[in-house]
Design a protein around this motif. Sequence first.
Motif, PDB file in Angstrom:
ATOM      1  N   LEU A  16       0.834  -1.199   0.000  1.00 18.79           N
ATOM      2  CA  LEU A  16       0.000   0.000   0.000  1.00 18.79           C
ATOM      3  C   LEU A  16       0.871   1.253   0.000  1.00 18.79           C
ATOM      4  N   GLU A  17       1.902   1.233   0.835  1.00 21.64           N
ATOM      5  CA  GLU A  17       2.824   2.382   0.874  1.00 21.64           C
ATOM      6  C   GLU A  17       3.445   2.633  -0.496  1.00 21.64           C
ATOM      7  N   LYS A  18       3.982   1.538  -1.062  1.00 17.60           N
ATOM      8  CA  LYS A  18       4.634   1.653  -2.384  1.00 17.60           C
ATOM      9  C   LYS A  18       3.664   2.160  -3.440  1.00 17.60           C
ATOM     10  N   ALA A  19       2.511   1.522  -3.436  1.00 14.19           N
ATOM     11  CA  ALA A  19       1.504   1.850  -4.454  1.00 14.19           C
ATOM     12  C   ALA A  19       1.037   3.295  -4.311  1.00 14.19           C
ATOM     13  N   TYR A  20       0.876   3.708  -3.088  1.00 12.90           N
ATOM     14  CA  TYR A  20       0.385   5.067  -2.834  1.00 12.90           C
ATOM     15  C   TYR A  20       1.344   6.110  -3.394  1.00 12.90           C
ATOM     16  N   GLU A  21       2.630   5.758  -3.369  1.00 13.51           N
ATOM     17  CA  GLU A  21       3.642   6.696  -3.891  1.00 13.51           C
ATOM     18  C   GLU A  21       3.462   6.954  -5.384  1.00 13.51           C
ATOM     19  N   THR A  22       2.961   5.959  -6.087  1.00 14.15           N
ATOM     20  CA  THR A  22       2.728   6.150  -7.523  1.00 14.15           C
ATOM     21  C   THR A  22       1.592   7.144  -7.744  1.00 14.15           C
ATOM     22  N   GLY A  23       0.713   7.277  -6.736  1.00 13.94           N
ATOM     23  CA  GLY A  23      -0.388   8.214  -6.845  1.00 13.94           C
ATOM     24  C   GLY A  23      -1.486   7.745  -7.787  1.00 13.94           C
ATOM     25  N   ASP A  24      -1.298   6.555  -8.372  1.00 11.32           N
ATOM     26  CA  ASP A  24      -2.262   6.079  -9.368  1.00 11.32           C
ATOM     27  C   ASP A  24      -2.832   4.722  -8.976  1.00 11.32           C
ATOM     28  N   PRO A  25      -4.124   4.648  -8.624  1.00 14.11           N
ATOM     29  CA  PRO A  25      -4.737   3.383  -8.227  1.00 14.11           C
ATOM     30  C   PRO A  25      -4.811   2.387  -9.379  1.00 14.11           C
ATOM     31  N   ALA A  26      -4.506   2.813 -10.584  1.00 15.31           N
ATOM     32  CA  ALA A  26      -4.513   1.887 -11.720  1.00 15.31           C
ATOM     33  C   ALA A  26      -3.118   1.378 -12.039  1.00 15.31           C
ATOM     34  N   SER A  27      -2.119   1.870 -11.312  1.00 17.20           N
ATOM     35  CA  SER A  27      -0.733   1.470 -11.586  1.00 17.20           C
ATOM     36  C   SER A  27      -0.534  -0.023 -11.309  1.00 17.20           C
ATOM     37  N   ASP A  28       0.542  -0.563 -11.899  1.00 15.16           N
ATOM     38  CA  ASP A  28       0.833  -1.986 -11.723  1.00 15.16           C
ATOM     39  C   ASP A  28       0.909  -2.365 -10.246  1.00 15.16           C
ATOM     40  N   VAL A  29       1.648  -1.541  -9.484  1.00 15.41           N
ATOM     41  CA  VAL A  29       1.830  -1.848  -8.063  1.00 15.41           C
ATOM     42  C   VAL A  29       0.478  -1.838  -7.356  1.00 15.41           C
ATOM     43  N   ALA A  30      -0.344  -0.855  -7.671  1.00 15.06           N
ATOM     44  CA  ALA A  30      -1.658  -0.746  -7.029  1.00 15.06           C
ATOM     45  C   ALA A  30      -2.535  -1.942  -7.400  1.00 15.06           C
ATOM     46  N   GLN A  31      -2.431  -2.399  -8.650  1.00 11.70           N
ATOM     47  CA  GLN A  31      -3.233  -3.548  -9.068  1.00 11.70           C
ATOM     48  C   GLN A  31      -2.748  -4.841  -8.419  1.00 11.70           C
ATOM     49  N   GLU A  32      -1.426  -4.900  -8.205  1.00 12.33           N
ATOM     50  CA  GLU A  32      -0.884  -6.052  -7.479  1.00 12.33           C
ATOM     51  C   GLU A  32      -1.412  -6.032  -6.047  1.00 12.33           C
ATOM     52  N   LEU A  33      -1.457  -4.817  -5.510  1.00 13.61           N
ATOM     53  CA  LEU A  33      -2.008  -4.632  -4.166  1.00 13.61           C
ATOM     54  C   LEU A  33      -3.432  -5.194  -4.077  1.00 13.61           C
ATOM     55  N   ALA A  34      -4.230  -4.803  -5.057  1.00 13.37           N
ATOM     56  CA  ALA A  34      -5.622  -5.248  -5.081  1.00 13.37           C
ATOM     57  C   ALA A  34      -5.703  -6.777  -5.179  1.00 13.37           C
ATOM     58  N   ALA A  35      -4.826  -7.334  -6.026  1.00 10.84           N
ATOM     59  CA  ALA A  35      -4.816  -8.790  -6.199  1.00 10.84           C
ATOM     60  C   ALA A  35      -4.457  -9.482  -4.884  1.00 10.84           C
ATOM     61  N   LYS A  36      -3.473  -8.939  -4.216  1.00  7.61           N
ATOM     62  CA  LYS A  36      -3.056  -9.515  -2.929  1.00  7.61           C
ATOM     63  C   LYS A  36      -4.193  -9.409  -1.919  1.00  7.61           C
TER      64      LYS A  36
END
Lengths: 253, 253
Positions: free
Chosen positions: B177-197
């Motif tokens: 979540l921390e990493k993904a939040y840094e991208t600022g984009d909920p559609a980013s790869d990291v954010a989508q991995e977050l959602a999958a997890k």
Amino acid sequence: MEYTVNKLAQLSGVSSRTLRYYDQIGLLKPARINSSGYRIYGQKEVDLLQQILFYRELEVSLEEIIKIINQPTFNQTAALKNHYNNLKKKRARLDKIIATVERTIASKEGGISMEDQQKFEGFKEKMIEENEQKYGKEIREKYGDETVDVSNAKLRGMSQEDYQAMAALGEEILLLLEKAYETGDPASDVAQELAAKHKEWLMYSWPNYSKEAHAGLAEMYVADEPFTAYYDKNVKGGTEFLRDAILIYLGMK
Amino acid sequence: MEYTVNKLAQLSGVSSRTLRYYDQIGLLKPARINSSGYRIYGQKEVDLLQQILFYRELEVSLEEIIKIINQPTFNQTAALKNHYNNLKKKRARLDKIIATVERTIASKEGGISMEDQQKFEGFKEKMIEENEQKYGKEIREKYGDETVDVSNAKLRGMSQEDYQAMAALGEEILLLLEKAYETGDPASDVAQELAAKHKEWLMYSWPNYSKEAHAGLAEMYVADEPFTAYYDKNVKGGTEFLRDAILIYLGMK
DNA sequence: ATTGACCTTTACGCAACGTAAAGGTTTATG
DNA sequence: CATAAACCTTTACGTTGCGTAAAGGTCAAT
């Protein structure tokens, strides 16, 4: 949901007497007592009882359980660790007992004169006890409980092989005693070799060796009938001769 | 050689009280009683005592010992075999207990402590209840009561191991979540991995998975204070970010 | 003769209840 | 409504293998 003693007993699988006892010793008090004096338990008590039974299953004493459930978790963990060590000791002891029983059965069946086996076991125990009684206190003070316990355990757990070796040495000593006795001199070379072998034999079974103890044992041999019988078996007066040889060997005569 | 109680006690290493007790229960009677009423033991008694102590060392009860020493050897062997089986059972039980204690300590230590364990329990219950309240009715209608009840039971009975795994996954999610939040984009790869997890984590604890339920939970996170607090703990606005990521992941935004 | 070291029996205590016994309470049945 | 059956209560003894007094006799030495 509320429960009377028997209801809770049925629910949890313990007897109502047990619940009353737990109440009595303050381990598990009912939530309240109704107007007729009946014990009434609630959900909280059910949960607590679950915990209590868990610890009981682990063979923790009720006294310990009282302590445990009244303490914060980290202390609970410490208590459990302590208990764990006790369990391990218990198992180690049990393992040895089982091994001994196995050997005993084998020797009884194999016919290898159980009598000798048992005598040996008894002898070991006797030795340990005597050692304990006569020198245990001092040795425990000097070296600590662990040293003594460990060596006792070692002696108790002595293997069949060790026993064979020790028995062989014992035979040799009897033969040496005959030879040495012929010289008539407890200070003779043969007699002194005898004393040395005796020390070796002693150390085999007796990890806590001291001159005093050795001398004491020698004296005991003379005073105690079963021992005199043993050492006088082949040589009349052999026990006294052995004692003298040992005392000279130890520089005590 | 003859011995009084204390003499024999010293010789054998047991207490005089023990010898009197053995006399009392008929396990070891003295050879005779002298004119003053003193117990006098002879060689035969010494030998018998050795045997008794041997069996006692093997944790045979005194009652059993009485039986054993009054029987011929072949029966003695049978008795020993029986005792041997008991010892083996005892050890097997002890082994289980030790294993349980080990696991308990490990979970208490390795685990984020009992408190979290309890929290987890509470969390589970809460989840079940909420699940029940929000989707229970529909799910019960769709899949039947049994399905729901069984999965609730499964959740309640979740093992410590599962909990560990789930907790680890939970940690990972917080980091992601921390990493993904840094991208600022909920559609980013990291954010989508977050959602999958998160879905994976959810399925772990939540056997009745559906996109709708997942989306509903995500919305609930934002609406429900304890959840926002949890996900905003390290990242301000993290909860909303997580919701958005999940909704995108589910194709609902 | 007295002291101290022996010996004796009687009896309570320990853990964790099981098992009556004697008596009050609630519930079910006739 | 009475009575029995099914609960509940407290008190207390038994279990295992002795430890630990207490109260009192016996023996060896001073």
